[in-house]
Design an enzyme around this catalytic site. Structure first.
Site, PDB file in Angstrom:
ATOM      1  N   LYS A 173      49.342  44.565  34.799  1.00 35.65           N
ATOM      2  CA  LYS A 173      49.516  44.107  36.776  1.00 35.65           C
ATOM      3  C   LYS A 173      47.497  43.265  36.712  1.00 35.65           C
ATOM      4  O   LYS A 173      47.479  42.798  37.785  1.00 35.65           O
ATOM      5  CB  LYS A 173      49.598  45.228  37.703  1.00 35.65           C
ATOM      6  CG  LYS A 173      49.400  45.592  38.709  1.00 35.65           C
ATOM      7  CD  LYS A 173      49.381  46.855  40.632  1.00 35.65           C
ATOM      8  CE  LYS A 173      48.064  47.883  40.126  1.00 35.65           C
ATOM      9  NZ  LYS A 173      46.683  47.045  40.858  1.00 35.65           N
ATOM     10  N   ASN A 174      47.143  44.598  36.714  1.00 39.04           N
ATOM     11  CA  ASN A 174      45.330  43.724  36.539  1.00 39.04           C
ATOM     12  C   ASN A 174      45.270  43.181  36.076  1.00 39.04           C
ATOM     13  O   ASN A 174      44.331  41.903  36.056  1.00 39.04           O
ATOM     14  CB  ASN A 174      44.431  44.877  36.341  1.00 39.04           C
ATOM     15  CG  ASN A 174      44.601  46.231  37.903  1.00 39.04           C
ATOM     16  OD1 ASN A 174      44.841  45.749  38.626  1.00 39.04           O
ATOM     17  ND2 ASN A 174      43.745  47.101  37.266  1.00 39.04           N
ATOM     18  N   CYS A 181      38.959  51.386  52.399  1.00 40.02           N
ATOM     19  CA  CYS A 181      40.634  51.425  51.620  1.00 40.02           C
ATOM     20  C   CYS A 181      40.487  53.565  51.096  1.00 40.02           C
ATOM     21  O   CYS A 181      38.911  53.529  50.790  1.00 40.02           O
ATOM     22  CB  CYS A 181      40.204  50.556  49.663  1.00 40.02           C
ATOM     23  SG  CYS A 181      39.912  51.465  48.715  1.00 40.02           S
ATOM     24  N   ARG A 209      34.831  49.915  49.084  1.00 37.96           N
ATOM     25  CA  ARG A 209      34.870  48.417  47.997  1.00 37.96           C
ATOM     26  C   ARG A 209      34.787  47.386  48.528  1.00 37.96           C
ATOM     27  O   ARG A 209      35.400  46.282  48.582  1.00 37.96           O
ATOM     28  CB  ARG A 209      36.588  48.196  47.732  1.00 37.96           C
ATOM     29  CG  ARG A 209      36.707  50.218  46.810  1.00 37.96           C
ATOM     30  CD  ARG A 209      37.935  49.930  46.341  1.00 37.96           C
ATOM     31  NE  ARG A 209      38.653  49.111  45.345  1.00 37.96           N
ATOM     32  CZ  ARG A 209      39.576  49.028  44.459  1.00 37.96           C
ATOM     33  NH1 ARG A 209      40.735  49.772  45.079  1.00 37.96           N
ATOM     34  NH2 ARG A 209      39.642  48.535  43.686  1.00 37.96           N
ATOM     35  N   ASP A 222      40.902  54.359  36.718  1.00 31.34           N
ATOM     36  CA  ASP A 222      42.213  53.651  36.931  1.00 31.34           C
ATOM     37  C   ASP A 222      42.990  55.597  36.026  1.00 31.34           C
ATOM     38  O   ASP A 222      44.306  55.707  35.909  1.00 31.34           O
ATOM     39  CB  ASP A 222      42.903  52.810  36.734  1.00 31.34           C
ATOM     40  CG  ASP A 222      42.590  51.643  37.721  1.00 31.34           C
ATOM     41  OD1 ASP A 222      41.774  52.221  39.093  1.00 31.34           O
ATOM     42  OD2 ASP A 222      42.415  50.619  37.762  1.00 31.34           O
ATOM     43  N   ARG A 282      53.364  50.062  43.590  1.00 28.66           N
ATOM     44  CA  ARG A 282      52.818  48.522  43.617  1.00 28.66           C
ATOM     45  C   ARG A 282      52.569  48.714  41.591  1.00 28.66           C
ATOM     46  O   ARG A 282      52.081  47.408  41.543  1.00 28.66           O
ATOM     47  CB  ARG A 282      51.332  49.068  44.146  1.00 28.66           C
ATOM     48  CG  ARG A 282      51.748  49.287  45.302  1.00 28.66           C
ATOM     49  CD  ARG A 282      50.117  49.565  45.994  1.00 28.66           C
ATOM     50  NE  ARG A 282      49.055  48.706  45.993  1.00 28.66           N
ATOM     51  CZ  ARG A 282      48.028  48.754  45.560  1.00 28.66           C
ATOM     52  NH1 ARG A 282      47.551  49.876  46.363  1.00 28.66           N
ATOM     53  NH2 ARG A 282      47.167  47.862  45.216  1.00 28.66           N
TER      54      ARG A 282
HETATM   55  C1  UD1 Z   1      39.739  46.205  39.739  1.00 31.68           C
HETATM   56  C2  UD1 Z   1      40.740  46.601  39.059  1.00 31.68           C
HETATM   57  C3  UD1 Z   1      41.084  48.279  39.740  1.00 31.68           C
HETATM   58  C4  UD1 Z   1      39.825  48.948  39.364  1.00 31.68           C
HETATM   59  C5  UD1 Z   1      39.288  48.710  39.076  1.00 31.68           C
HETATM   60  C6  UD1 Z   1      37.256  49.432  38.277  1.00 31.68           C
HETATM   61  C7  UD1 Z   1      42.220  44.705  39.465  1.00 31.68           C
HETATM   62  C8  UD1 Z   1      43.615  43.901  40.693  1.00 31.68           C
HETATM   63  N1  UD1 Z   1      41.940  46.028  40.154  1.00 31.68           N
HETATM   64  O1  UD1 Z   1      39.349  46.496  40.751  1.00 31.68           O
HETATM   65  O2  UD1 Z   1      42.247  49.111  39.209  1.00 31.68           O
HETATM   66  O3  UD1 Z   1      40.125  50.249  39.298  1.00 31.68           O
HETATM   67  O4  UD1 Z   1      38.743  47.108  38.437  1.00 31.68           O
HETATM   68  O5  UD1 Z   1      38.000  49.055  37.273  1.00 31.68           O
HETATM   69  O6  UD1 Z   1      41.978  44.585  38.620  1.00 31.68           O
HETATM   70  N2  UD1 Z   1      31.849  46.052  44.259  1.00 31.68           N
HETATM   71  C9  UD1 Z   1      30.892  45.742  45.419  1.00 31.68           C
HETATM   72  N3  UD1 Z   1      30.900  45.067  45.265  1.00 31.68           N
HETATM   73  C10 UD1 Z   1      31.656  44.006  44.511  1.00 31.68           C
HETATM   74  C11 UD1 Z   1      32.691  44.197  44.054  1.00 31.68           C
HETATM   75  C12 UD1 Z   1      32.732  45.649  43.997  1.00 31.68           C
HETATM   76  O7  UD1 Z   1      29.647  47.048  45.767  1.00 31.68           O
HETATM   77  O8  UD1 Z   1      30.982  42.221  45.887  1.00 31.68           O
HETATM   78  C13 UD1 Z   1      31.643  47.747  44.021  1.00 31.68           C
HETATM   79  C14 UD1 Z   1      32.792  48.803  43.965  1.00 31.68           C
HETATM   80  O9  UD1 Z   1      32.373  49.271  45.142  1.00 31.68           O
HETATM   81  C15 UD1 Z   1      33.043  49.398  42.382  1.00 31.68           C
HETATM   82  C16 UD1 Z   1      32.626  48.714  41.821  1.00 31.68           C
HETATM   83  O10 UD1 Z   1      31.711  47.671  42.357  1.00 31.68           O
HETATM   84  O11 UD1 Z   1      32.650  50.824  42.992  1.00 31.68           O
HETATM   85  C17 UD1 Z   1      33.326  48.710  40.387  1.00 31.68           C
HETATM   86  O12 UD1 Z   1      34.737  47.908  41.536  1.00 31.68           O
HETATM   87  P1  UD1 Z   1      35.580  46.360  41.091  1.00 31.68           P
HETATM   88  O13 UD1 Z   1      35.679  46.704  38.919  1.00 31.68           O
HETATM   89  O14 UD1 Z   1      35.083  44.681  41.594  1.00 31.68           O
HETATM   90  O15 UD1 Z   1      36.701  46.703  41.438  1.00 31.68           O
HETATM   91  P2  UD1 Z   1      38.133  45.780  41.498  1.00 31.68           P
HETATM   92  O16 UD1 Z   1      37.962  44.834  40.732  1.00 31.68           O
HETATM   93  O17 UD1 Z   1      37.974  46.089  43.371  1.00 31.68           O
END
Ligand code: UD1
Length: 433
Positions: free
Chosen positions: A22-23, A130, A135, A319, A411
């Site tokens: 999915k990701n 969320c 996030r 995850d 999902r």
């Molecule tokens: C992706 C995955 C999710 C997984 C996560 C971490 C997808 C669709 N989802 O989510 O299943 O749990 O990676 O492996 O691929 N952060 C910030 N600022 C930002 C972006 C992120 O502070 O602009 C923080 C987040 O709050 C979190 C950390 O960085 O604490 C990691 O998040 P991120 O790797 O961005 O997760 P996603 O890409 O949303």
């Protein structure tokens, strides 16, 4: 609202075919907006999140054609068991990703980079809070700003614009972000000049995206490392790209084998995508055997408690944290589980304790003391991975478990009940909940 009913305590035995990730599929779908030619994705999973992304992309002007399971995979790529999806974006029809969709699926934010790069403008709702923490998307926005986009926040929306073309830049992420790296990669592919992304996420899904962009004519090097170099090109073209196997689905069914003290053959997947989890499982006493594109996972009683900390790839994936906790609840001895990626990702704890699990949370860590036997209970699913940890606990527990609010599961898990039923699980979907 649907619920899942389980009569637990049956060791699972059989074979489960793993679907496409999915990701990985979600950013690949978004990448289709970077060209006016068709992008064909094979080994696509059939999941609610994929349908949600499809709906969003259609609103933005993407035409999507899908073929049924297995059909259209004449290419014969390994593991190409899923659907084939062709996405074509002749013209961007809208630049807006509305609140309603982004709120439901955070990955909608992945349209931001492609829209700005191809069309020069995007309006994407801020995702808001969320279940697993705040996030934010600040790092996505800072990276786009570094590439020359003007970012304004208005009425809950990010409005990103660029007068001409994005310009390559050096971007150093202060924190590893999967989505942020993906948005930046897509945007930088069409930017003028070179972009260097430091402290880039190294998740296999990033590699899948970078390989796809290169197949579309991009010039990305350093794939799999923490430094990605992107030499921008003027235009990208169509391509045909397989989605990698879902490592979290693989890990979840590996835990299903271990937690029921059964034996499952996981087919169409890759050990290397999930080495950290398999290493921890082996330390706990689970037997893991690789055989071609299959992994055999078997366990007997007497599993040991093993400490674990979630980390960016190649560390233990966040995850898989909830599923690991369910497994540790059935091991001998204690295990300390530390969550370093998301705050507030322990919502499954109070639900797991309803099965008789002994878990105490101290800040970002949880101490799990294994119990001889879990017993079934009615529980409530909160997010995708938390929900599946309750299903896993229910499979191991004696008696009946009813998992309510299972829409979260759809999902991210394709035909979950059918896959488990085929291996002997007494599990069914029921109305109500
Ligand atoms: C992706 C995955 C999710 C997984 C996560 C971490 C997808 C669709 N989802 O989510 O299943 O749990 O990676 O492996 O691929 N952060 C910030 N600022 C930002 C972006 C992120 O502070 O602009 C923080 C987040 O709050 C979190 C950390 O960085 O604490 C990691 O998040 P991120 O790797 O961005 O997760 P996603 O890409 O949303």
């Amino acid at each position: 609202m649907d619920a899942i009913r389980i009569q637990g305590g049956v060791p699972l035995n059989g074979t489960i075919v793993i679907g496409g990730a999915k990701n990985a599929a979600l950013p690949l779908m978004a990448a289709a907006m970077l060209t006016d030619e068709p992008l064909t994705l094979t080994n696509m999973p059939e999941l609610a999140d994929i349908a949600t992304m499809g709906n969003l992309l259609r609103q933005l002007g993407v035409r999507i054609d899908q073929s049924a399971l297995g059909a259209g995979d004449a290419s014969g790529e390994a593991g190409a068991t899923g659907r084939t999806m062709t996405l074509r974006t002749e013209k961007i029809a809208s630049i807006t990703a509305p609140y309603d969709l982004v709120r439901r699926m955070r990955a909608s934010v992945l349209v931001l980079g492609p829209l700005v790069a191809r069309h020069g403008e995007a309006k994407v709702s801020l995702p808001g809070g969320c279940a697993i923490g705040t996030r934010p998307v600040d790092l996505h926005l800072k990276a786009l700003e570094a590439l020359g986009a003007k970012i304004e926040l208005k009425q809950g929306y990010v409005h990103a614009t660029v007068a001409k073309r994005l310009k390559g830049a050096q971007i150093i992420f202060p924190k590893v972000t999967v989505g942020g790296t993906e948005n930046t990669l897509m945007a930088a592919s069409l930017a003028e000049g070179e972009t260097i992304i430091e402290n880039a996420a190294r998740e296999p899904e990033i590699g899948n995206l970078a390989d796809c962009l290169n197949a579309m004519g991009a010039n990305i090097t350093g794939i799999g490392s923490g430094t990605l170099r992107v030499k921008g090109v003027e235009r990208l073209h169509g391509a045909r790209v397989p989605v990698i196997p879902d490592r979290i689905e693989t890990g979840t069914y590996a835990v299903a084998a271990a937690i029921t003290r059964g034996s499952l053959t996981l087919k169409g997947t890759r050990y290397d995508l999930l080495k950290s989890v398999f290493d921890s499982m082996a330390s706990a006493g689970v037997e893991i055997t690789q055989q071609g594109d299959s992994i055999i996972v078997a366990a007997k009683n007497g599993l040991r408690g093993v400490d674990m900390m979630t980390e960016p790839y190649p560390g233990f994936p966040t995850d898989m944290q909830a599923q690991w906790m369910a497994l540790m609840a059935t091991a001998d001895g204690a295990s300390m589980i530390t969550e370093t990626i998301f705050e507030n990702r322990f919502m499954h704890v109070p639900e797991l304790t309803r099965f008789g699990a002994d878990v105490n949370v101290h800040g970002a860590s949880a101490i799990v003391r294994g119990t001889a036997k879990l017993s079934g209970a009615p529980v409530m699913a909160t997010d995708l991975r938390a929900s599946v940890s309750l299903v896993l606990a229910g499979l191991a527990a004696s008696g009946e478990t009813l998992v309510n609010r299972v829409y979260h599961l759809d999902r991210g898990y394709e035909r979950l009940e059918q896959k488990l039923q085929a291996c002997g699980a007494r599990i069914e979907r029921v109305g109500g909940g």
